[in-house]
Design a protein around this motif. Structure first.
Motif, PDB file in Angstrom:
ATOM      1  N   ARG A   1       0.835  -1.227   0.000  1.00 19.98           N
ATOM      2  CA  ARG A   1       0.000   0.000   0.000  1.00 19.98           C
ATOM      3  C   ARG A   1       0.858   1.260   0.000  1.00 19.98           C
ATOM      4  O   ARG A   1       0.452   2.291  -0.520  1.00 19.98           O
ATOM      5  CB  ARG A   1      -0.915   0.028   1.226  1.00 19.98           C
ATOM      6  N   SER A   2       2.042   1.151   0.596  1.00 16.73           N
ATOM      7  CA  SER A   2       2.945   2.312   0.697  1.00 16.73           C
ATOM      8  C   SER A   2       3.744   2.543  -0.582  1.00 16.73           C
ATOM      9  O   SER A   2       4.485   3.509  -0.673  1.00 16.73           O
ATOM     10  CB  SER A   2       3.906   2.121   1.869  1.00 16.73           C
ATOM     11  N   GLY A   3       3.631   1.640  -1.533  1.00 13.96           N
ATOM     12  CA  GLY A   3       4.356   1.798  -2.790  1.00 13.96           C
ATOM     13  C   GLY A   3       5.613   0.955  -2.879  1.00 13.96           C
ATOM     14  O   GLY A   3       6.432   1.147  -3.767  1.00 13.96           O
ATOM     15  N   GLY A   4       5.794   0.019  -1.950  1.00 16.47           N
ATOM     16  CA  GLY A   4       6.954  -0.867  -1.968  1.00 16.47           C
ATOM     17  C   GLY A   4       8.041  -0.401  -1.008  1.00 16.47           C
ATOM     18  O   GLY A   4       7.963   0.663  -0.397  1.00 16.47           O
ATOM     19  N   TRP A   5       9.055  -1.243  -0.890  1.00 19.20           N
ATOM     20  CA  TRP A   5      10.159  -0.947   0.026  1.00 19.20           C
ATOM     21  C   TRP A   5      10.860   0.362  -0.332  1.00 19.20           C
ATOM     22  O   TRP A   5      11.272   1.110   0.558  1.00 19.20           O
ATOM     23  CB  TRP A   5      11.174  -2.096   0.017  1.00 19.20           C
ATOM     24  N   GLU A   6      10.982   0.640  -1.630  1.00 20.01           N
ATOM     25  CA  GLU A   6      11.665   1.866  -2.051  1.00 20.01           C
ATOM     26  C   GLU A   6      10.962   3.102  -1.485  1.00 20.01           C
ATOM     27  O   GLU A   6      11.622   4.043  -1.030  1.00 20.01           O
ATOM     28  CB  GLU A   6      11.715   1.961  -3.584  1.00 20.01           C
ATOM     29  N   GLU A   7       9.634   3.095  -1.503  1.00 20.26           N
ATOM     30  CA  GLU A   7       8.874   4.235  -0.986  1.00 20.26           C
ATOM     31  C   GLU A   7       8.982   4.341   0.526  1.00 20.26           C
ATOM     32  O   GLU A   7       9.063   5.437   1.075  1.00 20.26           O
ATOM     33  CB  GLU A   7       7.395   4.155  -1.408  1.00 20.26           C
TER      34      GLU A   7
END
Length: 158
Positions: free
Chosen positions: A143-149
């Motif tokens: 939901r947060s856009g992945g680990w990168e985000e």
């Protein structure tokens, strides 16, 4: 979702490689490998402020370490994270960061601290952490856009 689970496993592996050999970056690594290394380093930094607080609880947690070596390892790790998450001294940033970020910080530091105390538990701790992240935090990561985000957000909030 499977791809995110695999990336989570690679990040946890790199997190512990970093513990064994600080600042090891292969010159022939791919862009994806470098991104995973960057995320692992960021997760380590993310939990740094919890090191002393968690270290103060390690002696009380040591009897539980034996369960990490059994089939109950993932449940034991999850229980230890929940126990630490209930401690008021670790709640200081809960309102600012959100409960998932707090749990992520605690899980990273706990895993690193356990391995420092009992290095032979590295494979079991890795498995327990991967299981914990993939069952408790994976939907939040997605939901947060992945680990990168997530690490990008933490870079800007620190």
């Amino acid at each position: 979702m499977k791809l995110l689970e695999e990336k989570t496993a690679a990040i946890v592996d790199k997190l512990f490689e970093e513990e064994e050999e600080e600042d090891s970056l292969e010159t022939d690594s791919s862009a994806e490998d470098e991104e995973i290394l960057r995320i692992a380093r960021c997760l380590r930094k993310l939990g740094d402020e919890y090191n002393n607080v968690i270290q103060a609880h390690m002696e009380n947690l040591k009897p539980e370490f034996k369960y990490l070596e059994t089939d109950q390892g993932p449940e034991t790790f999850s229980g230890l994270v929940n126990y630490l998450n209930s401690k008021p001294e670790l709640q200081t940033h809960l309102q600012q960061l959100g409960s998932e970020m707090n749990v992520l910080r605690i899980a990273v530091v706990l895993g690193i601290q356990i391995v420092r105390e009992v290095p032979e538990l590295i494979p079991k701790v890795k498995t327990a952490m991967i299981n914990f992240f993939n069952t408790k935090l994976l939907s939040w990561v997605q939901r947060s856009g992945g680990w990168e985000e997530i690490v990008r957000c933490t870079d800007s909030s620190q």
